[in-house]
Enzyme design. Structure first.
Site, PDB file in Angstrom:
ATOM      1  CE  LYS A  54      38.929  42.814  49.902  1.00 38.87           C
ATOM      2  NZ  LYS A  54      40.125  42.475  48.910  1.00 38.87           N
ATOM      3  CD  GLN A  98      42.823  44.071  46.960  1.00 42.07           C
ATOM      4  OE1 GLN A  98      42.545  43.613  48.252  1.00 42.07           O
ATOM      5  NE2 GLN A  98      42.143  43.753  45.956  1.00 42.07           N
ATOM      6  CG  ASP A 121      43.587  36.716  50.683  1.00 42.66           C
ATOM      7  OD1 ASP A 121      42.151  36.832  50.453  1.00 42.66           O
ATOM      8  OD2 ASP A 121      44.355  37.603  50.749  1.00 42.66           O
TER       9      ASP A 121
HETATM   10  N1  GUN Z   1      42.833  40.936  44.434  1.00 43.39           N
HETATM   11  C1  GUN Z   1      41.320  40.301  44.070  1.00 43.39           C
HETATM   12  N2  GUN Z   1      40.650  39.448  44.861  1.00 43.39           N
HETATM   13  C2  GUN Z   1      41.766  39.220  46.068  1.00 43.39           C
HETATM   14  C3  GUN Z   1      41.593  38.392  47.036  1.00 43.39           C
HETATM   15  O1  GUN Z   1      40.704  37.540  47.390  1.00 43.39           O
HETATM   16  N3  GUN Z   1      42.420  38.491  47.804  1.00 43.39           N
HETATM   17  C4  GUN Z   1      43.442  39.283  47.774  1.00 43.39           C
HETATM   18  N4  GUN Z   1      44.821  39.331  48.745  1.00 43.39           N
HETATM   19  N5  GUN Z   1      43.687  40.193  46.569  1.00 43.39           N
HETATM   20  C5  GUN Z   1      42.710  40.082  45.740  1.00 43.39           C
END
Ligand code: GUN
Length: 301
Positions: A54, A98, A121
């Site tokens: 990311k 995360q 998100d």
């Molecule tokens: N962990 C796995 N997928 C995601 C996501 O889309 N957002 C977040 N914040 N954590 C994750």
């Protein structure tokens, strides 16, 4: 095989290219640099890989990107302080904490502490509510369903899903429920199926658009697929692959791809379908947050 294979990697590349161009333009015209902060607590190797990619992609897009790595034993109070500091930081337009978080931290409390206008998100109740009431242009839409929607619109060549039946298998807050809302906003007739649904094969066979998001390897069989349907497989499951050698594994989706591809009109592979779209839409959401600050229309994808 007759289905068109939906190339998620290619579409994700195109989305990121659009984000890069629009970011350069935003910076040129307004001086606003989209900023994203990713917070990771603990040392889960899979999460670390996601977080690194990311950060890399954000830098590639021309964003200001910060990663905060906090130890496994970080207290909930300290994590909440970090979120509050980022809420108040004008360089940061988007915050991603995360998941999963260590067991001693209340995930929902942390998510709801993120300022809704920085909740990239789309998990905050305000964003969930905006999506559910159709205020999509003002909402952050969760990245995986947002990316799935782009693939559906491109495969079908239209944003208007009037007259089409969509079946979403799975009712999670992260995929199933927002997917329902997006398809409904696109004028599809939508059914959400789940583990308590009766006659799932028959129901799935009514779907012009079939979205599988259950996390069960190859659960959706070929004969559940309506001829010509658009099949979107959100599942990413690692299973044993003895045919590749002892101890080997492989990734499969929630759909029996080989069988479903004989009947579907279009289908996403795993890997290389929905997966790459998630990170691309994270970039798109971050740019959109900065565009909101600038009063500029974000790109369409
Ligand atoms: N962990 C796995 N997928 C995601 C996501 O889309 N957002 C977040 N914040 N954590 C994750």
């Amino acid at each position: 095989m007759s289905a068109e294979v939906i190339d998620g990697r290619q579409v994700a590349t195109e989305v990121v290219e659009t984000v890069k161009e629009a970011t350069a333009n935003l910076i040129d015209t307004t001086g606003i640099v989209p900023g994203i902060a990713v917070v990771i607590v603990g040392e889960d190797p899979a999460s670390q890989v996601y977080v690194r990619s990311k950060g890399k992609k954000a830098t590639e897009c021309g964003f200001h990107s910060e990663t905060f790595t906090m130890p496994e034993d970080t207290s909930e109070a300290d994590l909440l302080k970090q979120v509050e500091a980022l809420n108040a930081d004008p360089k940061i337009h988007c915050i991603l904490v995360q998941l999963p978080l260590p067991g001693h931290i209340d995930e929902d409390k942390v998510i709801q502490a993120i300022a809704p206008e920085k909740d990239v998100d789309g998990f905050h109740y305000i964003n969930v509510g905006k999506l559910g009431t159709g205020a999509i242009a003002e909402a952050f839409v969760p990245c995986t369903p947002a990316g799935s929607m782009v693939l559906i619109e491109r495969a079908l060549g239209t944003r208007d899903l009037s007259g089409l039946n969509a079946v979403v298998v799975g009712r999670s807050n992260i995929v199933g429920k927002p997917m329902f809302n997006l398809l409904l906003a696109g004028n599809a007739t939508v059914t959400v199926a789940h583990s308590r649904t009766k006659n799932l094969p028959e129901l799935a066979a009514t779907a012009d658009i079939l979205v599988a998001a259950v996390g069960r390897p190859e659960m959706i069989k070929g004969d559940w697929v309506k001829p010509g349907a658009c099949v979107i497989d959100v599942g990413i499951n690692r299973i044993d692959a003895p045919e590749k050698g002892e101890g080997k594994t492989k990734l499969v989706g929630d759909v029996d791809y080989q069988e479903a591809a004989k009947t579907a009109g279009s289908i996403t592979p795993v890997p290389g379908g929905v997966g790459p779209m998630t990170i691309a839409m994270l970039m798109a959401n971050t740019l959109a947050a900065a565009c909101r600050e600038a009063g500029v229309e974000p790109p369409h994808y």
